[in-house]
Scaffold this motif. Structure first.
Motif, PDB file in Angstrom:
ATOM      1  N   MET A 156      12.961  55.849  68.126  1.00 48.16           N
ATOM      2  CA  MET A 156      14.147  56.323  67.419  1.00 48.16           C
ATOM      3  C   MET A 156      14.193  55.771  66.002  1.00 48.16           C
ATOM      4  O   MET A 156      14.496  56.501  65.044  1.00 48.16           O
ATOM      5  CB  MET A 156      15.408  55.926  68.195  1.00 48.16           C
ATOM      6  CG  MET A 156      15.560  56.637  69.533  1.00 48.16           C
ATOM      7  SD  MET A 156      16.805  55.845  70.583  1.00 48.16           S
ATOM      8  CE  MET A 156      18.268  55.975  69.572  1.00 48.16           C
ATOM      9  N   LEU A 157      13.911  54.487  65.848  1.00 49.41           N
ATOM     10  CA  LEU A 157      13.972  53.864  64.522  1.00 49.41           C
ATOM     11  C   LEU A 157      12.895  54.437  63.589  1.00 49.41           C
ATOM     12  O   LEU A 157      13.150  54.693  62.408  1.00 49.41           O
ATOM     13  CB  LEU A 157      13.814  52.348  64.646  1.00 49.41           C
ATOM     14  CG  LEU A 157      14.952  51.621  65.372  1.00 49.41           C
ATOM     15  CD1 LEU A 157      14.646  50.135  65.491  1.00 49.41           C
ATOM     16  CD2 LEU A 157      16.288  51.824  64.658  1.00 49.41           C
ATOM     17  N   LEU A 158      11.704  54.658  64.121  1.00 45.43           N
ATOM     18  CA  LEU A 158      10.628  55.213  63.306  1.00 45.43           C
ATOM     19  C   LEU A 158      10.938  56.649  62.886  1.00 45.43           C
ATOM     20  O   LEU A 158      10.713  57.041  61.738  1.00 45.43           O
ATOM     21  CB  LEU A 158       9.309  55.158  64.080  1.00 45.43           C
ATOM     22  CG  LEU A 158       8.656  53.774  64.173  1.00 45.43           C
ATOM     23  CD1 LEU A 158       7.573  53.763  65.241  1.00 45.43           C
ATOM     24  CD2 LEU A 158       8.081  53.358  62.822  1.00 45.43           C
ATOM     25  N   ILE A 159      11.472  57.451  63.821  1.00 49.20           N
ATOM     26  CA  ILE A 159      11.825  58.828  63.476  1.00 49.20           C
ATOM     27  C   ILE A 159      12.976  58.850  62.475  1.00 49.20           C
ATOM     28  O   ILE A 159      12.991  59.665  61.543  1.00 49.20           O
ATOM     29  CB  ILE A 159      12.191  59.620  64.756  1.00 49.20           C
ATOM     30  CG1 ILE A 159      10.928  59.870  65.578  1.00 49.20           C
ATOM     31  CG2 ILE A 159      12.857  60.955  64.410  1.00 49.20           C
ATOM     32  CD1 ILE A 159      11.185  60.499  66.918  1.00 49.20           C
ATOM     33  N   GLY A 160      13.936  57.952  62.656  1.00 44.64           N
ATOM     34  CA  GLY A 160      15.036  57.861  61.698  1.00 44.64           C
ATOM     35  C   GLY A 160      14.524  57.542  60.304  1.00 44.64           C
ATOM     36  O   GLY A 160      14.959  58.143  59.315  1.00 44.64           O
ATOM     37  N   PHE A 161      13.568  56.608  60.215  1.00 46.04           N
ATOM     38  CA  PHE A 161      12.974  56.306  58.908  1.00 46.04           C
ATOM     39  C   PHE A 161      12.224  57.517  58.373  1.00 46.04           C
ATOM     40  O   PHE A 161      12.262  57.811  57.178  1.00 46.04           O
ATOM     41  CB  PHE A 161      12.030  55.108  59.020  1.00 46.04           C
ATOM     42  CG  PHE A 161      11.529  54.624  57.690  1.00 46.04           C
ATOM     43  CD1 PHE A 161      12.196  53.627  57.013  1.00 46.04           C
ATOM     44  CD2 PHE A 161      10.404  55.184  57.100  1.00 46.04           C
ATOM     45  CE1 PHE A 161      11.756  53.182  55.761  1.00 46.04           C
ATOM     46  CE2 PHE A 161       9.948  54.765  55.870  1.00 46.04           C
ATOM     47  CZ  PHE A 161      10.628  53.754  55.188  1.00 46.04           C
ATOM     48  N   GLY A 162      11.565  58.245  59.257  1.00 48.77           N
ATOM     49  CA  GLY A 162      10.812  59.417  58.840  1.00 48.77           C
ATOM     50  C   GLY A 162      11.666  60.516  58.242  1.00 48.77           C
ATOM     51  O   GLY A 162      11.183  61.330  57.446  1.00 48.77           O
ATOM     52  N   MET A 163      12.949  60.546  58.608  1.00 48.17           N
ATOM     53  CA  MET A 163      13.836  61.566  58.051  1.00 48.17           C
ATOM     54  C   MET A 163      13.977  61.442  56.534  1.00 48.17           C
ATOM     55  O   MET A 163      14.446  62.361  55.861  1.00 48.17           O
ATOM     56  CB  MET A 163      15.222  61.473  58.695  1.00 48.17           C
ATOM     57  CG  MET A 163      15.276  61.921  60.164  1.00 48.17           C
ATOM     58  SD  MET A 163      14.663  63.584  60.438  1.00 48.17           S
ATOM     59  CE  MET A 163      13.007  63.274  61.051  1.00 48.17           C
ATOM     60  N   SER A 164      13.552  60.303  55.992  1.00 42.20           N
ATOM     61  CA  SER A 164      13.579  60.133  54.529  1.00 42.20           C
ATOM     62  C   SER A 164      12.632  61.106  53.837  1.00 42.20           C
ATOM     63  O   SER A 164      12.691  61.278  52.622  1.00 42.20           O
ATOM     64  CB  SER A 164      13.205  58.695  54.163  1.00 42.20           C
ATOM     65  OG  SER A 164      11.878  58.389  54.595  1.00 42.20           O
ATOM     66  N   GLY A 165      11.760  61.782  54.610  1.00 45.51           N
ATOM     67  CA  GLY A 165      10.889  62.796  54.019  1.00 45.51           C
ATOM     68  C   GLY A 165      11.656  63.962  53.436  1.00 45.51           C
ATOM     69  O   GLY A 165      11.121  64.721  52.603  1.00 45.51           O
ATOM     70  N   LEU A 166      12.915  64.127  53.844  1.00 49.05           N
ATOM     71  CA  LEU A 166      13.736  65.198  53.280  1.00 49.05           C
ATOM     72  C   LEU A 166      14.157  64.905  51.844  1.00 49.05           C
ATOM     73  O   LEU A 166      14.611  65.804  51.138  1.00 49.05           O
ATOM     74  CB  LEU A 166      14.979  65.414  54.158  1.00 49.05           C
ATOM     75  CG  LEU A 166      14.691  65.944  55.574  1.00 49.05           C
ATOM     76  CD1 LEU A 166      15.957  65.919  56.424  1.00 49.05           C
ATOM     77  CD2 LEU A 166      14.115  67.352  55.521  1.00 49.05           C
ATOM     78  N   VAL A 167      13.994  63.650  51.405  1.00 51.36           N
ATOM     79  CA  VAL A 167      14.366  63.288  50.033  1.00 51.36           C
ATOM     80  C   VAL A 167      13.370  63.855  49.014  1.00 51.36           C
ATOM     81  O   VAL A 167      13.777  64.568  48.085  1.00 51.36           O
ATOM     82  CB  VAL A 167      14.510  61.759  49.889  1.00 51.36           C
ATOM     83  CG1 VAL A 167      14.753  61.380  48.425  1.00 51.36           C
ATOM     84  CG2 VAL A 167      15.652  61.256  50.762  1.00 51.36           C
ATOM     85  N   PRO A 168      12.060  63.590  49.137  1.00 53.69           N
ATOM     86  CA  PRO A 168      11.130  64.218  48.178  1.00 53.69           C
ATOM     87  C   PRO A 168      11.135  65.738  48.289  1.00 53.69           C
ATOM     88  O   PRO A 168      10.886  66.435  47.300  1.00 53.69           O
ATOM     89  CB  PRO A 168       9.769  63.629  48.555  1.00 53.69           C
ATOM     90  CG  PRO A 168       9.923  63.094  49.932  1.00 53.69           C
ATOM     91  CD  PRO A 168      11.345  62.669  50.042  1.00 53.69           C
ATOM     92  N   TYR A 169      11.424  66.241  49.474  1.00 52.21           N
ATOM     93  CA  TYR A 169      11.537  67.696  49.660  1.00 52.21           C
ATOM     94  C   TYR A 169      12.633  68.268  48.775  1.00 52.21           C
ATOM     95  O   TYR A 169      12.409  69.204  47.989  1.00 52.21           O
ATOM     96  CB  TYR A 169      11.817  67.966  51.134  1.00 52.21           C
ATOM     97  CG  TYR A 169      12.304  69.347  51.489  1.00 52.21           C
ATOM     98  CD1 TYR A 169      11.671  70.488  51.003  1.00 52.21           C
ATOM     99  CD2 TYR A 169      13.385  69.516  52.346  1.00 52.21           C
ATOM    100  CE1 TYR A 169      12.109  71.757  51.364  1.00 52.21           C
ATOM    101  CE2 TYR A 169      13.828  70.769  52.716  1.00 52.21           C
ATOM    102  CZ  TYR A 169      13.190  71.893  52.221  1.00 52.21           C
ATOM    103  OH  TYR A 169      13.625  73.132  52.570  1.00 52.21           O
ATOM    104  N   GLY A 170      13.822  67.699  48.858  1.00 49.05           N
ATOM    105  CA  GLY A 170      14.934  68.193  48.047  1.00 49.05           C
ATOM    106  C   GLY A 170      14.696  68.006  46.556  1.00 49.05           C
ATOM    107  O   GLY A 170      14.985  68.890  45.747  1.00 49.05           O
TER     108      GLY A 170
END
Length: 494
Positions: A343-357
């Motif tokens: 869960m913690l690793l996937i939560g950190f991975g959601m930061s990939g939406l930042v360079p996307y935006g």
């Protein structure tokens, strides 16, 4: 305001069961009620982005907030399913425009070199506002389902006041023909594709799956043809030849797909296999949200400080892949702590939406700024829908296969396989426990099969996210080389 768009469907899903009972919706209407808001949002958000360029983004935002409030107020007052569906459709259109305009405003209120950091803050505070509004709406739903649909109107009406006093006016940046045919083809194509994908659980051969999917693809192909040949296209099709935009599409699909699979499948295994209540599920998933908020702010600031987007994608994608693989720990124990690393690793991975935006904002041309920035939402909805449907289909197929294998080993005749599967389905839907010791053994076998299916689906998702992340990095590197070559030629004295 961006977080309202995520909170609204969460509240609606919480209140759906009671509202469906009160308005006497059958299973078909209930399915439409659950998806109509999302379908209308995805189908119209690019057009509302175009409208923002034509009438001014601040006026569009006020109108969209008002429409969102009107939609949910109609739902709250609905006396039959048709009014309920109308209200949800209007809310979807309005909230899509709210999110698109909120996202696009980043470039109007932040300096160019701070956009990535602002994108991180935007993603983080979206999550915070989503949690707060969803909690209020969910609490009201426990009192009366109609009260739940007052939460979003209250927030949107307050937001109209904030828009008037806080956000600067933006000039109109588009004029001329509106390319109505292109907009209609795009909207209908998106609805067809998403509707077909959402019904994939009924089987590829089901008309509810293949018919709208094929029709949607045909309409999208016609849209591309019209845009390429039209004299006033509302969407710049040349972006699809830009490796930077292809990288953005890869990021949007990968991380939204990952988010959908992680959230849905965690909720399902906790409820169906381990007996968590809905409150326990919500609290259990909080670590994902908390770490995603912190990671989004961190990655956004690092990007503004000079971190390469390709490196950010590598970090986020790698964390997501490791997170899904870490769920194999539940084969050792189903205690909450064995879920936590994933869960913690996937939560950190959601930061990939930042360079996307940030990349979408960077690539959007001024003349078609609203349409391009709003396409971010449509891309994300597609990735999310694919993640939801594909993971449900895979888990269901693997669980059925595992149960049948166990029944076969136990000497059960094939004629009774259907009866056993029906008993398991009844348990997941309404908690009806099959009678006798055989019933208990059946559920224990089904739970074990579900655990294996869950882990297998997580491994498959890790592979998909890994491949998409790698392709995205390759595309972005090519984009950087193109920019470097262009800069070099522009400074060449010859």
């Amino acid at each position: 305001m961006g977080g309202i768009q995520t909170a609204d469907p969460t509240i609606a899903s919480t209140a759906l069961v009671e509202s469906a009972r009160a308005l006497q919706m059958d299973a078909g209407l209930q399915a439409i009620a659950a998806s109509v808001s999302t379908l209308m949002l995805a189908a119209t958000v690019i057009s509302t982005g175009l409208l923002a360029d034509r009438i001014g983004r601040r006026l569009l935002l006020v109108l969209a907030l008002a429409l969102s409030a009107l939609g949910d107020l109609i739902v709250a007052a609905a006396v039959d399913p048709s009014l309920f569906l109308l209200g949800r459709a209007l809310a979807g259109i309005g909230l899509g425009a709210v999110y698109g305009a909120s996202f696009a405003y980043i470039r109007a209120v932040v300096k160019a070199d701070r956009i990535a950091a602002a994108m991180g803050s935007f993603a983080a505070f979206n999550a915070v506002s989503m949690i707060v509004v969803s909690f209020v709406g969910g609490s009201l739903a426990s009192v009366d389902w109609r009260l739940a649909f007052l939460a979003v109107p209250a927030v949107t009406l307050l937001s109209i006041v904030a828009v008037a006093f806080v956000l600067p006016k933006q000039p109109r940046t588009a004029s001329g023909p509106a390319d109505v045919l292109g907009q209609i083809l795009l909207a209908l194509g998106i609805i067809g594709v998403l509707y077909g994908v959402s019904h994939a659980g009924e089987g590829v051969t089901s008309p509810l799956t293949w018919a709208p999917l094929v029709l949607g693809i045909v309409l999208l192909a016609l849209f591309a043809l019209v845009e390429r040949r039209g004299t006033h296209p509302f969407f710049p099709m040349q972006l699809f030849r830009n490796p930077g935009f292809l990288a953005a599409i890869g990021m949007g699909i990968a991380f939204n797909l990952a988010q959908a699979v992680g959230i849905l499948q965690l909720a399902n295994i906790w409820q169906y296999v381990y007996g968590f209540s809905t409150v326990e599920v919500s609290l259990g998933q909080l670590p994902v949200t908390v770490i995603s908020v912190a990671a989004s702010i961190y990655i956004g600031r690092r990007l503004s400080a000079g971190l390469s987007p390709a490196t950010a994608i590598m970090i986020s994608g790698g964390a997501t892949v490791l997170g899904f693989l870490a769920f194999a720990l539940i084969l050792i124990s189903h205690e909450f702590w064995f879920f936590l690393p994933g869960m913690l690793l996937i939560g950190f991975g959601m930061s990939g939406l930042v360079p996307y935006g940030a990349l979408v904002l960077r690539l959007a041309p001024p003349a078609q700024f609203g349409a391009v920035t709003s396409s971010r939402t449509t891309i994300g909805q597609f990735g999310y829908a694919v993640g939801l449907s594909a993971s449900m289909v895979l888990v269901d197929a693997l669980t059925r296969g595992g149960v049948i294998h166990r029944l076969k080993d136990a000497g059960v005749t094939p004629a009774r396989y259907g009866e056993a599967l029906d008993a398991i389905y009844a348990y997941t839907q309404n908690g009806t426990v099959p009678s006798g010791s055989n019933g208990t053994a059946l559920l224990q076998g089904a739970a074990a099969s579900y655990e294996v299916a869950f882990v297998t689906t997580m491994v498959v998702t890790a592979a998909i996210v890994g491949v998409l992340s790698a392709l995205t990095i390759i595309a972005y590197r090519r984009f950087e080389k193109t920019l470097a070559a262009a800069a070099s030629s522009s400074t060449d004295p010859a």
